[in-house]
Design an enzyme around this catalytic site. Sequence first.
Site, PDB file in Angstrom:
ATOM      1  N   LYS A 129     -18.506  23.797 -11.902  1.00 39.65           N
ATOM      2  CA  LYS A 129     -17.920  24.956 -11.212  1.00 39.65           C
ATOM      3  C   LYS A 129     -16.835  24.543 -10.227  1.00 39.65           C
ATOM      4  O   LYS A 129     -15.860  25.251 -10.034  1.00 39.65           O
ATOM      5  CB  LYS A 129     -19.014  25.735 -10.468  1.00 39.65           C
ATOM      6  CG  LYS A 129     -20.072  26.335 -11.356  1.00 39.65           C
ATOM      7  CD  LYS A 129     -21.082  27.148 -10.561  1.00 39.65           C
ATOM      8  CE  LYS A 129     -21.858  26.316  -9.565  1.00 39.65           C
ATOM      9  NZ  LYS A 129     -22.662  25.241 -10.190  1.00 39.65           N
TER      10      LYS A 129
ATOM     11  N   GLN B 222     -25.214  26.120  -7.134  1.00 40.51           N
ATOM     12  CA  GLN B 222     -26.334  26.154  -8.079  1.00 40.51           C
ATOM     13  C   GLN B 222     -26.016  27.062  -9.287  1.00 40.51           C
ATOM     14  O   GLN B 222     -24.869  27.178  -9.673  1.00 40.51           O
ATOM     15  CB  GLN B 222     -27.639  26.566  -7.384  1.00 40.51           C
ATOM     16  CG  GLN B 222     -28.139  25.543  -6.401  1.00 40.51           C
ATOM     17  CD  GLN B 222     -27.772  25.863  -4.973  1.00 40.51           C
ATOM     18  OE1 GLN B 222     -27.506  26.988  -4.609  1.00 40.51           O
ATOM     19  NE2 GLN B 222     -27.791  24.854  -4.127  1.00 40.51           N
TER      20      GLN B 222
ATOM     21  N   GLY C 152     -23.584  19.708  -4.578  1.00 35.69           N
ATOM     22  CA  GLY C 152     -22.379  18.888  -4.534  1.00 35.69           C
ATOM     23  C   GLY C 152     -21.355  19.386  -5.528  1.00 35.69           C
ATOM     24  O   GLY C 152     -21.671  19.643  -6.693  1.00 35.69           O
ATOM     25  N   HIS C 153     -20.112  19.573  -5.090  1.00 36.51           N
ATOM     26  CA  HIS C 153     -19.022  20.000  -5.966  1.00 36.51           C
ATOM     27  C   HIS C 153     -18.026  18.857  -6.065  1.00 36.51           C
ATOM     28  O   HIS C 153     -17.496  18.400  -5.047  1.00 36.51           O
ATOM     29  CB  HIS C 153     -18.312  21.234  -5.400  1.00 36.51           C
ATOM     30  CG  HIS C 153     -19.242  22.359  -5.061  1.00 36.51           C
ATOM     31  ND1 HIS C 153     -19.769  23.201  -6.008  1.00 36.51           N
ATOM     32  CD2 HIS C 153     -19.754  22.770  -3.881  1.00 36.51           C
ATOM     33  CE1 HIS C 153     -20.567  24.093  -5.412  1.00 36.51           C
ATOM     34  NE2 HIS C 153     -20.578  23.845  -4.130  1.00 36.51           N
TER      35      HIS C 153
ATOM     36  N   ASP D  83     -24.426  22.026 -11.722  1.00 31.42           N
ATOM     37  CA  ASP D  83     -23.705  20.842 -12.217  1.00 31.42           C
ATOM     38  C   ASP D  83     -22.922  21.140 -13.490  1.00 31.42           C
ATOM     39  O   ASP D  83     -22.638  20.234 -14.282  1.00 31.42           O
ATOM     40  CB  ASP D  83     -24.662  19.664 -12.471  1.00 31.42           C
ATOM     41  CG  ASP D  83     -25.552  19.367 -11.272  1.00 31.42           C
ATOM     42  OD1 ASP D  83     -24.995  19.241 -10.167  1.00 31.42           O
ATOM     43  OD2 ASP D  83     -26.777  19.281 -11.439  1.00 31.42           O
TER      44      ASP D  83
END
Length: 431
Positions: A16, A223, A40-41, A13
């Site tokens: 990225k 991650q 999640g991105h 988080d």
Amino acid sequence: MSGRVVVGTQWGDEGKGKIVDVLSEHADTIVRFQGGNNAGHTVIVNGEKFILHLLPSGVLHENASCIIGPGVVVDPFVLLEEIAVLKKKGMKCDHIRISDRAHIIMPYHVYQDELQEKHSGEHKIGTTKRGIGPCYADKFARNGIRMCDLRHFSVFEEKARRFLAEKNRLFTEIYGEEAMDCDKMINDFRAIREEIVSRLIESVSVVNRDLDEGKDVLFEGAQAAMLDINYGTYPYVTSSSPTSAGVCTGAGVAPSKITQVIGVVKAYSTRVGEGPFVTELSDAVGEQIRQVGGEFGATTGRPRRCGWLDLNVVKHACIINGLTDIVLTKIDVLSGMKQLKICVAYEIDGERYDHVPSSMEDVARATPIYEELEGWSEDLSQMTSFEELPLNAKKYIRFIEDFTGVRVSMISVGPDRRNNIYVHDLISEGK
């Protein structure tokens, strides 16, 4: 050749997705090398938010080839849902390819993940229950099903029936839960087989050819270092290696072909799920960071745990990743705080630790040793150069550089891909 890697340096988080999206403008090939749809991105383009879980963040750049690599575990149903959402927004998706060596997250992996968490009580890991851990476990136990098996559906069906029979014994005899319907599972896969198979490639040869031809290849992980299966706060970790070394096994490239390793550092610390968190703030300051920073999971929506920046953790990530550059994100969230703290070491039973201990029990007992810095009140979100930043913000950044020994090449001061300050040229200097 130019093989650049973007990795997280904390617990994920860090932002990225945005950084990959920015760097993807110059990339010829973008490769996701590990993880699954448990991450999640979030990418914001012209005010529109895109939340991706399995697709590479660089997928929004249609001129680049986007590859889901061999080290990724893929839920094909989730993948097709994400592609459908992008198509509905009018985006082209024929540049998305999947390694035929990637392992398939089967429905029984998701079910197993749910049951393991349900029956673990106070010992639960806090997974997203997407089947990632059970899929990796079966992969290393040599009981996995790979994408290439879908080309020969009779092979796929034989494996699926055999493995589900074993899983159903686990579900019914150990957990006392219902068995899964094998025929339904097979038919569900039969319905999507053609669309998945049409996207399969042998990606190792493709990616290495692109590198050898001098193309710009961007490797994207999910991650971060503190969730690494080997170097994170075990067992509260993910099931793969989201480090620069993970690129070699997860994408099939040699270490010598990686020319730049960019570590994304959030200006404070957050963590989702269980596990020790030395600088966690359970007070008004922590809640302020959470609300101002929008610290709620893109995948689960659950509130993230928030705390001061832990440079003991970031230094750990610098070492194991071999960082060449740092991208500092969300420093704008700290505006308005009179005093800021940065953790530079731990104290455990009266002893100072300048590294992250291997034992989770030791980390859980650690207290942070802080350096205090003066804060700033200015809004950073519209600033475009390092010179514009307030003096105390510059001191905060220089402190990070001096402590880690790695330069801060880019500073993110807002969620949009345009809200960036470039201190060094990440593109040309990485070649």
